[in-house]
Scaffold this motif. Structure first.
Motif, mmCIF file in Angstrom:
data_model
loop_
_atom_site.group_PDB
_atom_site.id
_atom_site.type_symbol
_atom_site.label_atom_id
_atom_site.label_comp_id
_atom_site.label_asym_id
_atom_site.label_seq_id
_atom_site.Cartn_x
_atom_site.Cartn_y
_atom_site.Cartn_z
ATOM 1 N N ALA A 135 -6.601 -0.096 5.151
ATOM 2 C CA ALA A 135 -6.303 1.341 5.164
ATOM 3 C C ALA A 135 -6.566 1.938 6.544
ATOM 4 C CB ALA A 135 -7.122 2.064 4.096
ATOM 5 N N ALA A 136 -7.637 1.516 7.194
ATOM 6 C CA ALA A 136 -7.950 2.039 8.529
ATOM 7 C C ALA A 136 -6.825 1.712 9.510
ATOM 8 C CB ALA A 136 -9.273 1.464 9.024
ATOM 9 N N ARG A 137 -6.284 0.508 9.427
ATOM 10 C CA ARG A 137 -5.179 0.129 10.319
ATOM 11 C C ARG A 137 -3.922 0.960 10.024
ATOM 12 N NH1 ARG A 137 -7.325 -4.856 9.022
ATOM 13 N NH2 ARG A 137 -5.574 -5.403 7.674
ATOM 14 N N ILE A 138 -3.667 1.224 8.742
ATOM 15 C CA ILE A 138 -2.479 1.998 8.376
ATOM 16 C C ILE A 138 -2.653 3.469 8.785
ATOM 17 C CG2 ILE A 138 -0.959 2.677 6.482
ATOM 18 C CD1 ILE A 138 -1.800 0.144 5.011
ATOM 19 N N VAL A 139 -3.867 3.977 8.677
ATOM 20 C CA VAL A 139 -4.153 5.344 9.144
ATOM 21 C C VAL A 139 -3.932 5.414 10.652
ATOM 22 C CG1 VAL A 139 -6.002 7.034 9.526
ATOM 23 C CG2 VAL A 139 -5.729 5.976 7.271
ATOM 24 N N ASP A 140 -4.447 4.415 11.382
ATOM 25 C CA ASP A 140 -4.289 4.394 12.842
ATOM 26 C C ASP A 140 -2.816 4.375 13.262
ATOM 27 O OD1 ASP A 140 -7.031 4.421 13.158
ATOM 28 O OD2 ASP A 140 -7.196 2.273 13.587
ATOM 29 N N ARG A 141 -1.978 3.766 12.448
ATOM 30 C CA ARG A 141 -0.531 3.722 12.734
ATOM 31 C C ARG A 141 0.168 5.019 12.342
ATOM 32 N NH1 ARG A 141 2.747 -1.213 10.659
ATOM 33 N NH2 ARG A 141 4.330 0.007 11.739
ATOM 34 N N GLY A 142 -0.543 5.912 11.663
ATOM 35 C CA GLY A 142 0.042 7.188 11.262
ATOM 36 C C GLY A 142 0.934 7.098 10.040
ATOM 37 N N THR A 183 0.833 -1.204 0.000
ATOM 38 C CA THR A 183 0.000 0.000 0.000
ATOM 39 C C THR A 183 0.868 1.256 0.000
ATOM 40 O OG1 THR A 183 -1.806 -1.135 1.136
ATOM 41 C CG2 THR A 183 -1.764 1.281 1.283
ATOM 42 N N LEU A 184 1.882 1.284 0.865
ATOM 43 C CA LEU A 184 2.779 2.441 0.921
ATOM 44 C C LEU A 184 3.487 2.635 -0.419
ATOM 45 C CD1 LEU A 184 4.381 1.917 4.466
ATOM 46 C CD2 LEU A 184 2.379 3.308 3.849
ATOM 47 N N ARG A 185 3.903 1.521 -1.014
ATOM 48 C CA ARG A 185 4.602 1.588 -2.315
ATOM 49 C C ARG A 185 3.686 2.174 -3.388
ATOM 50 N NH1 ARG A 185 6.140 -3.641 -5.876
ATOM 51 N NH2 ARG A 185 4.119 -4.242 -5.037
ATOM 52 N N HIS A 186 2.448 1.709 -3.435
ATOM 53 C CA HIS A 186 1.527 2.206 -4.458
ATOM 54 C C HIS A 186 1.121 3.655 -4.197
ATOM 55 C CE1 HIS A 186 1.189 -1.241 -7.003
ATOM 56 N NE2 HIS A 186 0.971 -2.027 -5.964
ATOM 57 N N LEU A 187 0.992 4.042 -2.944
ATOM 58 C CA LEU A 187 0.683 5.447 -2.651
ATOM 59 C C LEU A 187 1.841 6.358 -3.027
ATOM 60 C CD1 LEU A 187 -1.304 6.016 0.653
ATOM 61 C CD2 LEU A 187 -1.747 6.914 -1.625
ATOM 62 N N VAL A 219 -12.483 10.494 -1.109
ATOM 63 C CA VAL A 219 -11.421 10.608 -0.109
ATOM 64 C C VAL A 219 -10.130 10.142 -0.766
ATOM 65 C CG1 VAL A 219 -10.583 9.784 2.124
ATOM 66 C CG2 VAL A 219 -13.022 10.208 1.793
ATOM 67 N N LYS A 220 -9.107 10.955 -0.634
ATOM 68 C CA LYS A 220 -7.802 10.611 -1.183
ATOM 69 C C LYS A 220 -6.893 10.181 -0.038
ATOM 70 C CE LYS A 220 -8.136 13.889 -4.976
ATOM 71 N NZ LYS A 220 -7.451 14.962 -5.696
ATOM 72 N N HIS A 221 -5.811 9.521 -0.399
ATOM 73 C CA HIS A 221 -4.869 9.043 0.605
ATOM 74 C C HIS A 221 -3.478 9.556 0.280
ATOM 75 C CE1 HIS A 221 -8.289 6.328 0.815
ATOM 76 N NE2 HIS A 221 -7.942 6.112 2.052
ATOM 77 N N ARG A 222 -2.720 9.857 1.336
ATOM 78 C CA ARG A 222 -1.348 10.339 1.172
ATOM 79 C C ARG A 222 -0.459 9.683 2.216
ATOM 80 N NH1 ARG A 222 -2.800 16.632 0.697
ATOM 81 N NH2 ARG A 222 -3.679 16.544 -1.385
ATOM 82 N N LEU A 223 0.809 9.526 1.853
ATOM 83 C CA LEU A 223 1.801 9.040 2.809
ATOM 84 C C LEU A 223 2.129 10.132 3.821
ATOM 85 C CD1 LEU A 223 4.420 7.308 0.474
ATOM 86 C CD2 LEU A 223 2.847 6.186 2.052
ATOM 87 N N THR A 224 2.328 9.732 5.053
ATOM 88 C CA THR A 224 2.875 10.645 6.048
ATOM 89 C C THR A 224 4.402 10.532 5.976
ATOM 90 O OG1 THR A 224 2.928 8.959 7.770
ATOM 91 C CG2 THR A 224 0.885 10.275 7.571
ATOM 92 N N ALA A 225 5.088 11.365 6.723
ATOM 93 C CA ALA A 225 6.556 11.286 6.748
ATOM 94 C C ALA A 225 7.002 9.907 7.245
ATOM 95 C CB ALA A 225 7.134 12.394 7.615
ATOM 96 N N GLU A 226 6.332 9.396 8.277
ATOM 97 C CA GLU A 226 6.689 8.067 8.794
ATOM 98 C C GLU A 226 6.357 6.980 7.777
ATOM 99 O OE1 GLU A 226 8.039 5.084 11.553
ATOM 100 O OE2 GLU A 226 8.563 7.133 11.014
ATOM 101 N N GLY A 227 5.249 7.127 7.075
ATOM 102 C CA GLY A 227 4.905 6.175 6.024
ATOM 103 C C GLY A 227 5.935 6.169 4.915
#
Length: 137
Positions: free
Chosen positions: A69-76, A39-43, A88-96
């Motif tokens: 996605a909900a679990r990955i959002v919860d992990r920040g 998921t992180l790779r594709h984002l 709703v769009k999705h983006r990587l955070t710095a930690e992601g």
């Protein structure tokens, strides 16, 4: 020796299974599952992707990807941002992004080991052959 198409298809599946096992083991120290890293790779490659787009890219249903996605959002590791209308769009955070890059380095090592018996020309030929098969649909 001529190869039967079914035998080649099985070899592709066996290689995929070997990669999945090796990637699962390699990503575990980062606290990432293979679907999470994928998921992180594709984002990273598709910023602002929708849940549906990410589900397609990761070979999941919208419902199963929604749970992931909900679990990955919860992990920040990713964030949800409003898109046009109800989208709703999705983006990587710095930690992601940090974990994606660390996972990519590990994935590169796994794949390099896997294809280590092939020359660069053979890898190019295999890639071209697989592209031709995939484009025939």
């Amino acid at each position: 020796m001529p190869y039967e198409p079914a035998a080649v298809a099985l070899a592709v599946k066996r290689l995929q299974h070997r990669h999945h096992r090796a990637l699962t083991a390699a990503l575990a120290p980062l606290g990432l599952s293979l679907p999470q890293w994928d998921t992180l790779r594709h984002l990273h490659r598709n910023p602002d992707a929708s849940l549906h787009d990410l589900a397609l890219l990761t070979f999941q249903t919208d419902q199963s990807f929604g749970s992931l996605a909900a679990r990955i959002v919860d992990r920040g590791l990713i964030e949800r941002v409003p898109g046009p209308g109800r989208a709703v769009k999705h983006r990587l955070t710095a930690e992601g992004e940090r974990l994606r890059a660390a996972g990519q380095a590990l994935a590169d090592e796994v794949v390099a080991r896997s294809f280590g018996a092939l020359t660069a020309a053979q890898i190019d030929e295999l890639g071209a052959l697989l592209e031709a098969v995939l484009e025939s649909d």
